[in-house]
Design an enzyme around this catalytic site. Structure first.
Site, PDB file in Angstrom:
ATOM      1  N   GLY A  13       0.771  -1.242   0.000  1.00  0.00           N
ATOM      2  CA  GLY A  13       0.000   0.000   0.000  1.00  0.00           C
ATOM      3  C   GLY A  13       0.800   1.289   0.000  1.00  0.00           C
ATOM      4  N   SER A  19       2.083   8.436   1.416  1.00  0.00           N
ATOM      5  CA  SER A  19       1.291   7.290   1.896  1.00  0.00           C
ATOM      6  C   SER A  19       1.533   7.011   3.376  1.00  0.00           C
ATOM      7  CB  SER A  19       1.652   6.025   1.123  1.00  0.00           C
ATOM      8  OG  SER A  19       1.390   6.172  -0.242  1.00  0.00           O
ATOM      9  N   ILE A  20       0.454   6.640   4.060  1.00  0.00           N
ATOM     10  CA  ILE A  20       0.581   6.252   5.468  1.00  0.00           C
ATOM     11  C   ILE A  20       1.526   5.046   5.585  1.00  0.00           C
ATOM     12  CG2 ILE A  20      -0.687   5.263   7.407  1.00  0.00           C
ATOM     13  CD1 ILE A  20      -3.022   7.100   6.668  1.00  0.00           C
ATOM     14  N   VAL A  66      -4.540  -6.922  -5.168  1.00  0.00           N
ATOM     15  CA  VAL A  66      -5.170  -7.783  -4.156  1.00  0.00           C
ATOM     16  C   VAL A  66      -6.515  -8.364  -4.611  1.00  0.00           C
ATOM     17  CG1 VAL A  66      -4.028  -6.805  -2.125  1.00  0.00           C
ATOM     18  CG2 VAL A  66      -6.155  -5.768  -2.958  1.00  0.00           C
ATOM     19  N   ALA A  96     -12.301   2.706  -3.728  1.00  0.00           N
ATOM     20  CA  ALA A  96     -13.701   2.653  -4.171  1.00  0.00           C
ATOM     21  C   ALA A  96     -13.782   3.453  -5.465  1.00  0.00           C
ATOM     22  CB  ALA A  96     -14.628   3.250  -3.119  1.00  0.00           C
ATOM     23  N   TYR A 156     -17.670  10.610   3.735  1.00  0.00           N
ATOM     24  CA  TYR A 156     -16.886   9.365   3.731  1.00  0.00           C
ATOM     25  C   TYR A 156     -17.676   8.233   3.057  1.00  0.00           C
ATOM     26  CZ  TYR A 156     -12.920   6.576   5.280  1.00  0.00           C
ATOM     27  OH  TYR A 156     -11.782   5.794   5.311  1.00  0.00           O
ATOM     28  N   LYS A 163     -15.080   0.420   5.977  1.00  0.00           N
ATOM     29  CA  LYS A 163     -14.238   0.427   7.179  1.00  0.00           C
ATOM     30  C   LYS A 163     -14.931  -0.296   8.341  1.00  0.00           C
ATOM     31  CE  LYS A 163     -10.601   2.587   5.575  1.00  0.00           C
ATOM     32  NZ  LYS A 163      -9.488   1.750   5.082  1.00  0.00           N
ATOM     33  N   ALA A 196      -5.086   8.768  -1.648  1.00  0.00           N
ATOM     34  CA  ALA A 196      -6.402   8.171  -1.398  1.00  0.00           C
ATOM     35  C   ALA A 196      -7.335   9.206  -0.752  1.00  0.00           C
ATOM     36  CB  ALA A 196      -6.273   6.937  -0.518  1.00  0.00           C
TER      37      ALA A 196
HETATM   38  O1  0WD Z   1      -6.428  10.333   6.088  1.00  0.00           O
HETATM   39  C1  0WD Z   1      -6.075   9.294   5.552  1.00  0.00           C
HETATM   40  N1  0WD Z   1      -5.337   9.325   4.477  1.00  0.00           N
HETATM   41  C2  0WD Z   1      -6.511   8.003   6.144  1.00  0.00           C
HETATM   42  C3  0WD Z   1      -6.286   6.842   5.468  1.00  0.00           C
HETATM   43  C4  0WD Z   1      -7.164   8.046   7.467  1.00  0.00           C
HETATM   44  C5  0WD Z   1      -7.474   6.749   7.985  1.00  0.00           C
HETATM   45  C6  0WD Z   1      -7.239   5.600   7.264  1.00  0.00           C
HETATM   46  N2  0WD Z   1      -6.661   5.656   6.025  1.00  0.00           N
HETATM   47  C7  0WD Z   1      -6.435   4.403   5.310  1.00  0.00           C
HETATM   48  C8  0WD Z   1      -6.980   4.316   3.913  1.00  0.00           C
HETATM   49  O2  0WD Z   1      -8.368   4.099   3.890  1.00  0.00           O
HETATM   50  C9  0WD Z   1      -6.204   3.114   3.411  1.00  0.00           C
HETATM   51  O3  0WD Z   1      -6.782   1.920   3.898  1.00  0.00           O
HETATM   52  O4  0WD Z   1      -5.054   4.183   5.163  1.00  0.00           O
HETATM   53  C10 0WD Z   1      -4.840   3.304   4.076  1.00  0.00           C
HETATM   54  C11 0WD Z   1      -3.774   3.892   3.176  1.00  0.00           C
HETATM   55  O5  0WD Z   1      -4.263   5.064   2.577  1.00  0.00           O
HETATM   56  P1  0WD Z   1      -3.392   6.341   2.228  1.00  0.00           P
HETATM   57  O6  0WD Z   1      -2.008   6.191   2.706  1.00  0.00           O
HETATM   58  O7  0WD Z   1      -4.214   7.501   2.635  1.00  0.00           O
HETATM   59  O8  0WD Z   1      -3.476   6.336   0.639  1.00  0.00           O
HETATM   60  P2  0WD Z   1      -2.504   5.978  -0.568  1.00  0.00           P
HETATM   61  O9  0WD Z   1      -1.164   6.567  -0.362  1.00  0.00           O
HETATM   62  O10 0WD Z   1      -3.251   6.394  -1.811  1.00  0.00           O
HETATM   63  O11 0WD Z   1      -2.416   4.386  -0.539  1.00  0.00           O
HETATM   64  C12 0WD Z   1      -3.492   3.520  -0.797  1.00  0.00           C
HETATM   65  C13 0WD Z   1      -2.985   2.458  -1.753  1.00  0.00           C
HETATM   66  C14 0WD Z   1      -3.088   2.738  -3.233  1.00  0.00           C
HETATM   67  O12 0WD Z   1      -2.636   3.839  -3.705  1.00  0.00           O
HETATM   68  P3  0WD Z   1      -3.423   4.518  -4.977  1.00  0.00           P
HETATM   69  O13 0WD Z   1      -3.577   5.929  -4.497  1.00  0.00           O
HETATM   70  O14 0WD Z   1      -2.502   4.354  -6.094  1.00  0.00           O
HETATM   71  O15 0WD Z   1      -4.774   3.848  -5.164  1.00  0.00           O
HETATM   72  O16 0WD Z   1      -3.756   1.285  -1.786  1.00  0.00           O
HETATM   73  C15 0WD Z   1      -3.219   0.510  -2.837  1.00  0.00           C
HETATM   74  C16 0WD Z   1      -2.477   1.445  -3.747  1.00  0.00           C
HETATM   75  O17 0WD Z   1      -1.106   1.333  -3.590  1.00  0.00           O
HETATM   76  N3  0WD Z   1      -4.223  -0.185  -3.635  1.00  0.00           N
HETATM   77  C17 0WD Z   1      -4.080  -1.469  -3.994  1.00  0.00           C
HETATM   78  N4  0WD Z   1      -3.099  -2.364  -3.745  1.00  0.00           N
HETATM   79  C18 0WD Z   1      -3.227  -3.592  -4.277  1.00  0.00           C
HETATM   80  N5  0WD Z   1      -4.285  -3.962  -5.024  1.00  0.00           N
HETATM   81  C19 0WD Z   1      -5.215  -1.770  -4.778  1.00  0.00           C
HETATM   82  C20 0WD Z   1      -5.279  -3.095  -5.295  1.00  0.00           C
HETATM   83  N6  0WD Z   1      -6.309  -3.501  -6.055  1.00  0.00           N
HETATM   84  N7  0WD Z   1      -5.987  -0.663  -4.867  1.00  0.00           N
HETATM   85  C21 0WD Z   1      -5.380   0.303  -4.149  1.00  0.00           C
END
Ligand code: 0WD
Length: 292
Positions: A13, A19-20, A66, A96, A156, A163, A196
């Site tokens: 991820g 990214s987190i 995934v 989503a 959200y 979630k 995200a």
């Molecule tokens: O404020 C926030 N950003 C919060 C995020 C607050 C609380 C929770 N979260 C959660 C998100 O819901 C997520 O579960 O943290 C998690 C990571 O999110 P993130 O760091 O905010 O976002 P990002 O850096 O975009 O990473 C999510 C990644 C994807 O990145 P992109 O932006 O390219 O979709 O999830 C991965 C991908 O790397 N991803 C997948 N990996 C494998 N298979 C798939 C997939 N089909 N789809 C997305």
């Protein structure tokens, strides 16, 4: 010696340095962990992850969608080949379709719901199942969730429903894998600016809301989420499983807007004061406003 000296783990991820998953990876690396990474299939995604993972000496950088069982199985077979066994896995994935994310949940499509649940929820189960096979001595699995699964956070939408299901998955997986000495937990992070997050309507404004309403009068930092994720993955958390740990400056404990109303009133009044002191004085004595 660091908390993770001699420990090996896989991170799913990381999209970029916002990214987190990257914030947590940096803390894990600082503590001596050896890390492997997956990225979404495609040269562009690989380049983005390599830019971060190569400098910290990652021996495994491999594609993973995934939604594909065979991808997940291959990734963990590669992890076994590269590292022998794993001590931890970080799952930081959610998705989503944008139209379904932006619309009210009542209008979300069936297809969009299936995709969002598949990537954002079921993926944790299939990752945990495969991870367990390469964790013969036990281990720790951590995912990322958000408060919008526990309470309604306008904007959200469908991701809140995902979630909620993810939070329940953490608990059931903790039960299923407990006998194998594998712990499963979630960090419930406050709003952090990432790729995200930019897809979630008004997410920018959420940070401001936390500054106004959270007990700590501020929003969390990326580094704080990184440290908390590292903690749950570490042996310091050896007695913790099935936990949804909030890293949100206390926002989730509030049952009312708390100090937010006074702060917003003060902000507006100070602006009115600058432009029109008489109006500000009359607003201060306004009975309706005093009730807020
Ligand atoms: O404020 C926030 N950003 C919060 C995020 C607050 C609380 C929770 N979260 C959660 C998100 O819901 C997520 O579960 O943290 C998690 C990571 O999110 P993130 O760091 O905010 O976002 P990002 O850096 O975009 O990473 C999510 C990644 C994807 O990145 P992109 O932006 O390219 O979709 O999830 C991965 C991908 O790397 N991803 C997948 N990996 C494998 N298979 C798939 C997939 N089909 N789809 C997305």
């Amino acid at each position: 010696m660091g908390l993770f000296t001699g420990k090996k783990g896989l991170v799913l991820g990381v999209a970029n340095d916002f990214s987190i998953a990257w914030a947590i990876s940096k803390k894990l690396h600082e503590e001596g962990a050896e890390l492997g990474f997956t990225h979404l299939p495609g040269d562009k995604m690989e380049r983005r992850v390599r830019k971060l993972a190569d400098p910290i000496g990652a021996k495994l950088i491999t594609p993973c969608d995934v939604q594909k069982d065979e991808d997940v199985a291959r990734v963990f077979a590669e992890a076994k080949q590269t590292y022998g066994q794993l001590d931890f896995v970080l799952h930081s994935i959610a998705f989503a379709p944008i139209d379904d994310l932006k619309c009210s949940f009542v209008n979300a499509s069936r297809e969009g719901f299936k995709t969002a649940m598949d990537i954002s929820v079921y993926s944790l189960a299939i990752v945990a199942r495969n991870a367990a096979e390469v964790m013969p001595d036990g281990g720790s699995i951590v995912t990322l969730t958000y408060f919008g699964g526990e309470r309604v956070v306008p904007g959200y939408n469908m991701m809140g429903v995902c979630k909620a299901a993810l939070d329940a998955s953490v608990k059931y997986l903790a039960f299923d894998l407990g006998p194998r000495k594998i712990r499963v937990n979630a960090v419930s992070a406050g709003p952090v600016k990432t790729l995200a997050a930019s897809a979630v309507g008004d997410f920018d404004k959420l940070g401001g809301l936390y500054e106004m309403a959270a007990p700590m009068d501020r929003n969390i930092t990326r580094e704080e989420v990184g440290a908390a994720g590292m903690f749950l993955l570490s042996d310091l958390a050896s007695g913790i499983s099935g936990e949804i740990m909030h890293v949100d400056c206390g926002y989730n404990v509030m049952g009312s807007p708390g100090r937010a109303v006074e702060k917003v009133k003060g902000l507006i009044l100070s602006k009115v004061e600058a432009a029109n002191p008489d109006l500000a004085a009359s607003l201060r004595n306004d009975e309706e406003l005093k009730r807020l």
